[in-house]
Scaffold this motif. Structure first.
Motif, PDB file in Angstrom:
ATOM      1  N   ASN A 111       0.832  -1.209   0.000  1.00  0.00           N
ATOM      2  CA  ASN A 111       0.000   0.000   0.000  1.00  0.00           C
ATOM      3  C   ASN A 111       0.863   1.255   0.000  1.00  0.00           C
ATOM      4  O   ASN A 111       0.587   2.229  -0.716  1.00  0.00           O
ATOM      5  N   VAL A 112       1.937   1.264   0.800  1.00  0.00           N
ATOM      6  CA  VAL A 112       2.819   2.424   0.865  1.00  0.00           C
ATOM      7  C   VAL A 112       3.483   2.665  -0.487  1.00  0.00           C
ATOM      8  O   VAL A 112       3.508   3.802  -0.995  1.00  0.00           O
ATOM      9  N   TYR A 113       3.978   1.605  -1.076  1.00  0.00           N
ATOM     10  CA  TYR A 113       4.690   1.789  -2.335  1.00  0.00           C
ATOM     11  C   TYR A 113       3.736   2.175  -3.460  1.00  0.00           C
ATOM     12  O   TYR A 113       4.102   2.942  -4.354  1.00  0.00           O
ATOM     13  N   ALA A 114       2.514   1.678  -3.414  1.00  0.00           N
ATOM     14  CA  ALA A 114       1.530   2.091  -4.412  1.00  0.00           C
ATOM     15  C   ALA A 114       1.209   3.575  -4.262  1.00  0.00           C
ATOM     16  O   ALA A 114       1.073   4.304  -5.248  1.00  0.00           O
ATOM     17  N   THR A 115       1.097   4.042  -3.014  1.00  0.00           N
ATOM     18  CA  THR A 115       0.826   5.460  -2.775  1.00  0.00           C
ATOM     19  C   THR A 115       1.968   6.333  -3.271  1.00  0.00           C
ATOM     20  O   THR A 115       1.752   7.397  -3.871  1.00  0.00           O
ATOM     21  N   LEU A 116       3.218   5.880  -3.031  1.00  0.00           N
ATOM     22  CA  LEU A 116       4.365   6.638  -3.514  1.00  0.00           C
ATOM     23  C   LEU A 116       4.376   6.689  -5.042  1.00  0.00           C
ATOM     24  O   LEU A 116       4.749   7.710  -5.637  1.00  0.00           O
ATOM     25  N   LYS A 117       3.956   5.605  -5.666  1.00  0.00           N
ATOM     26  CA  LYS A 117       3.895   5.584  -7.134  1.00  0.00           C
ATOM     27  C   LYS A 117       2.868   6.591  -7.645  1.00  0.00           C
ATOM     28  O   LYS A 117       3.084   7.288  -8.640  1.00  0.00           O
ATOM     29  N   VAL A 118       1.742   6.709  -6.933  1.00  0.00           N
ATOM     30  CA  VAL A 118       0.714   7.671  -7.315  1.00  0.00           C
ATOM     31  C   VAL A 118       1.258   9.092  -7.220  1.00  0.00           C
ATOM     32  O   VAL A 118       0.976   9.954  -8.070  1.00  0.00           O
ATOM     33  N   LEU A 119       2.058   9.353  -6.210  1.00  0.00           N
ATOM     34  CA  LEU A 119       2.578  10.704  -5.993  1.00  0.00           C
ATOM     35  C   LEU A 119       3.718  11.063  -6.936  1.00  0.00           C
ATOM     36  O   LEU A 119       4.070  12.240  -7.090  1.00  0.00           O
ATOM     37  N   SER A 120       4.348  10.067  -7.564  1.00  0.00           N
ATOM     38  CA  SER A 120       5.482  10.365  -8.441  1.00  0.00           C
ATOM     39  C   SER A 120       5.020  11.111  -9.679  1.00  0.00           C
ATOM     40  O   SER A 120       3.871  11.005 -10.125  1.00  0.00           O
TER      41      SER A 120
END
Length: 841
Positions: A111-120
Motif C-alpha cells: 500500500n505504501v509503495y503504491a501510494t508513492l507511485k501515485v505521488l510520483s
C-alpha cells in the motif's frame, strides 16, 4: 519548510520509489492500466493479507498461492467498469477520457509503495516536494481506495500534504473524518460514528443492557470498540466483557480458548463483534469449537453479510445473528462486464513472461485468468462494496466535469491540479441510479444502514433486511416480526444483569456495574422519576405518594364542613342549646319575682345565660373553611363566655354558703360584703381577668388559618393555630381554676336547705366538664385529623350543656311542673327546717 529540507525529503521519497519499484520501465498489464486524458488511481486488495509479511519494509509479492481475494477482484472490476461507462458517456466528461492505474494492496508495504507511485511525477519514479504543493502534478489526480482503515490512514497521511483527493470505499473509521489530519480524505461508505449510533440504538430497541464486546486488532476494530464503549456507557449499557482478537490469532489457540472461556463466564446473552472479516472468521471458528450457543451476535458492517463468515462450518448453531449493513444497491451491468472480461481472456493461466507486471506495484510470478465456470461469485456483500467503488469513480468524474466546465457540451482540457479537483468533489450533488451522491463537511456520504438478520430457514444461508436507519438524527425502523430468534418460543432473548424493578422501586447498585442492582421500594412521600431510576424524589408540599409509587398525587384538602353528618348533629345540638338558653331567659324573665328565680340569683341569671349563649355562638366558628375572623372568635368567645358563667356560679355558691353558715359569725364582713357589692365586684374582676388573657392571646399568639402537612401524608388539614399556643393554655387553665373554685363552693353548700342545695347538680356538671376536656386533650394527643375540630366542639358543647342543664333545668322544672314548690311558704318552711337541724346539732 526550507528549500534544503524540501530537497532532502524529495530525494528520500525518490529513492524510496526507486527501491520499491526497482526503477523498472516495464509495460504494465492492460487490466491494471489504461491511458487517458486524466488519470485516476485505484487501490484494491486483489490478493489477501499475509500476516507474516505485512510489516516487512520490502514490496510484498502479492500473488502467493491460494491468496487470491475474490472480494477485492470485484472492487477492482467495478472501477474499470465505471471508467469505461464514463468514457462512453456523451453527457459526463464529453470529449475527455479517463485513464487509470490500479494497484494490488495486499499488505501495508504494498500500500505504501503504491501510494508513492501515485505521488510520483508521471513517467518517472520521482516525487518532487515543493514549497508550494498547489502547483504539483502527480501521476494521478485522485485515488479510489484503499480498503481498510489502517491502509487508508497511511495513504491519506501521504496524500494530504499534496491535497490529492482520496475517496475510500471501505475505510469507515471516524478518525479519518478529522479534516485537521486528513484534509483530502473522502469516502462513499458511512462513517463508523453513525454505525456505532445504529448499533447502540439496536441494543436499546430490544432492551439489551448487559453485553460483551469483541473487536479486531487494527484501527477498524479498536477504534470501533472504543467508540461503541463510550456511547454505550452514556446510554446506560454495561459491558461485562471486552476483548480484542489479535492478528496472530488462530482457531484453537491458547489465546482464543481463554477468550471463549471469559466470554462464557460473562453471562451475557448478547455479544457485539466489531471486527474485520478476516479476524471475525477466526473468532467464529473459535466460537464453534467452544460450543458457545444460544446467544445473539451483533455484527458490524464489515462482516454482517459476508459469506466468508457464514461459510464457517457449524456457525448455523451459534444462535441469532443481527447486524448492520450498508444499504444494498446494485451496479447495473457489472456482472455482465465481468463475464465479458472472462470471455475475452479465455481463461489464460500460467507463467508470465520475464519482466511482466501483473499490477503496477509488483512483479508477477503467475498470471491468472478465469473460465465462465471458475469466475468468482458476485455476492451481496461484494456488490455493496463494489457500488461504493462505482459511486466514488462517478463522484470524481462529476467533480472533474464541473472543474473543466463541461456543462456547455465540451470540456476545456485545461491543466488540473489535485487541490482544484478536491474542492469540486466536495461540492458534488448528483443522482446515480436514483441514489443521491453528496458529501458532508467531513467528507462522509449521506447514507443509511440496513438492519439485517441471518436466516437459516431455507436450504442454505441467506440474510433478510428487517429494518433500516434514518437520520440525522439517527433513528431505527425495525419490523420485529421478521426476526426468527433462536429458541423454541421465538421470544426476544433478554440480556440483563438484573431484571427491571417493579413500579416505584429504586435501583440500588450492587458491585461495579450500574446494570447490576437490587430493587428497594420508595418510601412514602417519595416517588421514582423514570428519568432517574436510582434515587427516589420527594413529592411537593401539596402532594403525597404511598410506598413504592411512580408518581405523586395531589393531597386532599380537608376541614370540618357544614354538610357532614357529624356537623349536622353538633350544629343541631348547639342550636338546641341556644334555643333552650333563650327560652330559659324568657321563662325567668316571666317569673323574675318568684322564689325559685330569686334563689337562683335573680337578675344574675340573665348574665349567666348570656355568657352561655356567647360561648355557644363561638362554637359555630369550628365549621367550614377556617378564616382569620373565625379563628379569632371561636375560641375567644367560648373561653370568655364560659369564664363569666363559672365566675357567676362560683360567687353564687359562695354567697349562699356565706349567708347560711358564716354571716352570723362575721357580721361585719358580711355587711361590708353586701354594702360594697362584693358579688358583682368578683364577677367583674374575674371576667376582666379572662378578657385580658384572651386579648393577650389573640394579640401575641394570634390564631391564624393554617395548612397542616405533617399529620397525614395524603391530606392537607385546614385548621387554626390556637391549639398549641401558650394563650390557649392560659385561658383554659384559668377556666379550670374557676371550675375548681365553683366545685369547692358548691360542695361546701351540700348541707344548705333543699331549695338552695345545688351541690349534686353542680358537682355533676363540673365533673362532666373535666371529663370532656380530658377526653379532648387525650384525643388530640393521638389524633390530628379532619374531625379534631368536631371533638373540640363536642367537649365545649358538653361543658356548656352540662353547666346549663345542672343549674337551670331543675329550676325550670319547678317553675313549669311544680308551682307548689315555687312559693314563699315552701321556701320559708325549708329554711325553718334547716334552722332546726342546725340547732339540734
Amino acid at each position: 519548510m526550507s528549500l534544503l529540507a524540501v530537497h532532502l525529503v524529495s530525494r528520500l521519497l525518490s529513492l524510496s520509489c526507486c527501491w520499491a519499484l526497482s526503477c523498472h520501465d516495464t509495460e504494465l498489464s492492460p487490466d491494471f492500466s489504461l491511458a487517458g486524458d486524466y488519470l485516476l488511481a485505484g487501490l484494491f486488495p486483489v490478493h489477501s493479507h499475509c500476516p507474516g509479511v505485512r510489516r516487512r519494509p520490502t514490496v510484498t509479492v502479492c500473488d502467493r498461492p491460494n491468496s487470491f481475494n475474490s472480494h477485492g477482484y470485484h472492487l477492482f472490476q467495478a472501477m474499470r467498469f465505471g471508467i469505461e461507462e464514463i468514457n462512453n458517456s456523451t453527457t459526463l466528461l464529453p470529449n475527455v477520457t479517463l485513464g487509470y492505474q490500479l494497484y494490488d494492496v495486499c499488505s501495508e508495504s504494498a500500500n505504501v509503495y503504491a501510494t508513492l507511485k501515485v505521488l510520483s511525477v508521471l513517467g518517472t519514479h520521482h516525487i518532487e516536494v515543493r514549497a508550494n504543493p498547489a502547483h504539483y502534478s502527480p501521476a494521478a489526480l485522485a485515488v479510489i481506495g484503499p480498503d481498510t482503515t489502517s491502509h487508508a490512514a497511511t495513504t491519506a497521511a501521504l496524500l494530504s500534504p499534496f491535497l490529492v483527493p482520496l475517496v475510500s470505499y471501505e475505510a469507515s473509521s471516524r478518525m479519518l473524518g478529522v479534516k485537521r489530519y486528513y484534509p483530502s480524505f473522502l469516502r462513499t461508505i458511512p462513517s463508523d460514528e453513525h454505525q456505532v449510533e445504529v448499533l447502540v440504538l439496536l441494543l436499546q430497541r430490544f432492551g439489551w443492557v448487559w453485553i460483551s464486546l469483541v473487536g479486531s486488532d487494527g484501527d477498524y476494530g479498536q477504534l470501533g470498540v472504543r467508540a461503541l464503549e463510550e456511547l454505550a456507557l452514556q446510554q446506560g449499557i454495561c459491558i461485562a466483557f471486552k476483548d480484542i482478537i489479535p492478528f496472530s490469532a488462530y482457531p484453537g489457540s491458547e489465546r482464543m480458548q481463554a477468550m471463549m472461556l471469559h466470554l462464557a463466564r460473562a453471562r451475557t446473552t448478547v455479544v457485539v463483534v466489531f471486527s474485520s472479516r478476516q479476524l471475525a472468521r477466526v473468532f467464529f471458528e473459535s466460537v464453534v469449537l467452544a460450543n458457545l450457543t444460544a446467544k445473539v451476535w451483533i455484527a458490524s458492517e464489515d462482516w454482517a453479510i459476508s459469506r466468508h463468515i457464514s461459510s464457517v462450518p457449524g456457525i448455523w448453531g451459534i444462535g441469532t445473528v443481527l447486524g448492520v449493513a450498508i444499504q444494498q444497491r446494485l451496479v447495473p451491468g457489472l456482472k455482465e462486464f465481468e463475464e465479458a472480461h472472462v470471455q475475452a481472456a479465455k481463461g489464460a493461466h500460467g507463467p508470465c513472461s520475464e519482466g511482466s507486471w501483473c499490477s503496477s506495484n509488483q512483479l508477477c510470478r503467475e498470471c491468472r485468468g478465469f473460465t465462465a465456470q471458475q469466475m468468482p461469485t458476485l455476492g451481496a456483500f461484494s456488490m455493496s462494496s463494489a457500488y461504493n467503488v462505482y459511486r466514488a469513480v462517478y463522484a470524481v468524474a462529476h467533480g472533474l466535469h464541473q472543474l473543466l466546465d463541461c456543462a456547455s457540451g465540451a470540456c476545456s482540457r485545461d491543466k488540473v491540479y489535485p487541490w482544484q479537483l478536491l474542492e469540486q468533489i466536495r461540492k458534488v450533488n448528483f443522482l446515480l441510479h436514483e441514489d443521491n451522491v453528496m458529501f458532508n463537511d467531513n467528507g462522509d456520504p449521506f447514507s443509511s444502514y440496513d438492519i439485517i438478520a441471518w436466516d437459516w430457514s431455507g436450504s442454505e444461508w441467506n440474510f433478510r433486511v428487517i429494518g433500516s436507519s434514518t437520520g440525522p438524527p439517527v433513528q431505527l425502523d425495525i419490523n420485529k416480526t421478521k426476526i426468527r430468534w433462536h429458541g423454541e418460543d421465538n421470544q426476544v432473548p433478554k440480556s440483563v444483569c438484573s431484571s427491571d424493578c417493579l413500579e416505584g422501586h429504586q435501583r440500588v447498585i450492587v458491585g461495579f456495574y450500574h446494570c447490576c442492582f437490587e430493587c428497594v421500594p420508595c418510601e412514602a412521600g417519595t416517588f421514582l422519576n423514570k428519568s432517574d431510576l436510582h434515587s427516589c424524589q420527594p413529592c411537593g408540599k401539596e402532594e403525597w405518594a404511598p410506598e413504592g409509587s411512580e408518581t405523586c398525587f395531589p393531597r386532599t384538602v380537608v376541614f370540618l364542613t357544614w354538610h357532614e353528618p357529624i356537623s349536622w348533629v353538633l350544629l343541631a345540638a348547639n342550636t338546641l342549646l341556644l334555643v333552650l338558653v333563650i327560652g330559659t331567659a324568657a321563662l325567668f324573665a316571666w317569673h323574675l319575682e318568684t322564689p325559685v328565680v330569686r334563689s337562683a340569683g335573680g337578675r344574675l341569671c340573665f348574665f349567666m345565660l348570656g355568657s352561655l349563649a356567647g360561648g355557644s355562638c363561638g362554637l359555630y366558628g369550628f365549621f367550614g373553611e377556617p378564616t382569620l375572623p373565625m379563628c379569632l372568635l371561636r375560641q375567644g368567645l367560648f373561653a370568655l363566655g364560659f369564664a363569666i358563667f363559672l365566675s357567676c356560679l362560683t360567687i353564687r355558691s359562695f354567697q349562699l354558703v356565706f349567708i347560711f353558715k358564716f354571716s352570723a359569725k362575721v357580721p361585719t364582713f358580711y355587711h361590708a360584703w353586701v354594702r360594697n357589692r362584693g358579688p358583682s365586684l368578683f364577677v367583674v374582676t374575674s371576667s376582666v381577668a379572662q378578657l385580658l388573657i384572651c386579648m393577650t392571646w389573640l394579640a401575641v399568639w394570634t390564631p391564624r388559618p393554617t395548612r397542616e402537612y405533617q399529620r397525614f401524608p395524603q391530606l392537607v388539614v385546614l385548621d387554626c393555630t390556637e391549639a398549641n399556643s401558650v394563650g390557649f393554655l392560659l385561658a383554659f387553665a384559668y377556666n379550670g381554676l374557676l371550675s375548681v373554685s365553683a366545685f369547692a363552693c358548691s360542695y361546701l353548700g351540700k348541707g344548705l336547705p333543699e331549695n338552695y342545695n345545688e351541690a349534686k347538680c353542680v358537682t355533676f356538671s363540673l365533673l362532666l366538664n373535666f371529663v370532656a376536656w380530658i377526653g379532648f386533650f387525650t384525643t388530640a394527643s393521638v389524633y390530628q385529623g379532619k374531625y379534631l375540630p368536631a371533638v373540640h366542639v363536642l367537649a365545649a358543647l358538653s361543658s356548656l350543656s352540662g353547666s346549663f342543664g345542672a343549674y337551670f333545668l331543675p329550676k325550670c322544672y319547678v317553675i313549669l311542673r311544680r308551682p307548689d314548690l315555687n312559693s314563699a311558704e315552701h321556701f320559708q318552711a325549708s329554711i325553718q327546717d334547716y334552722t332546726r337541724r342546725c340547732g339540734s346539732t
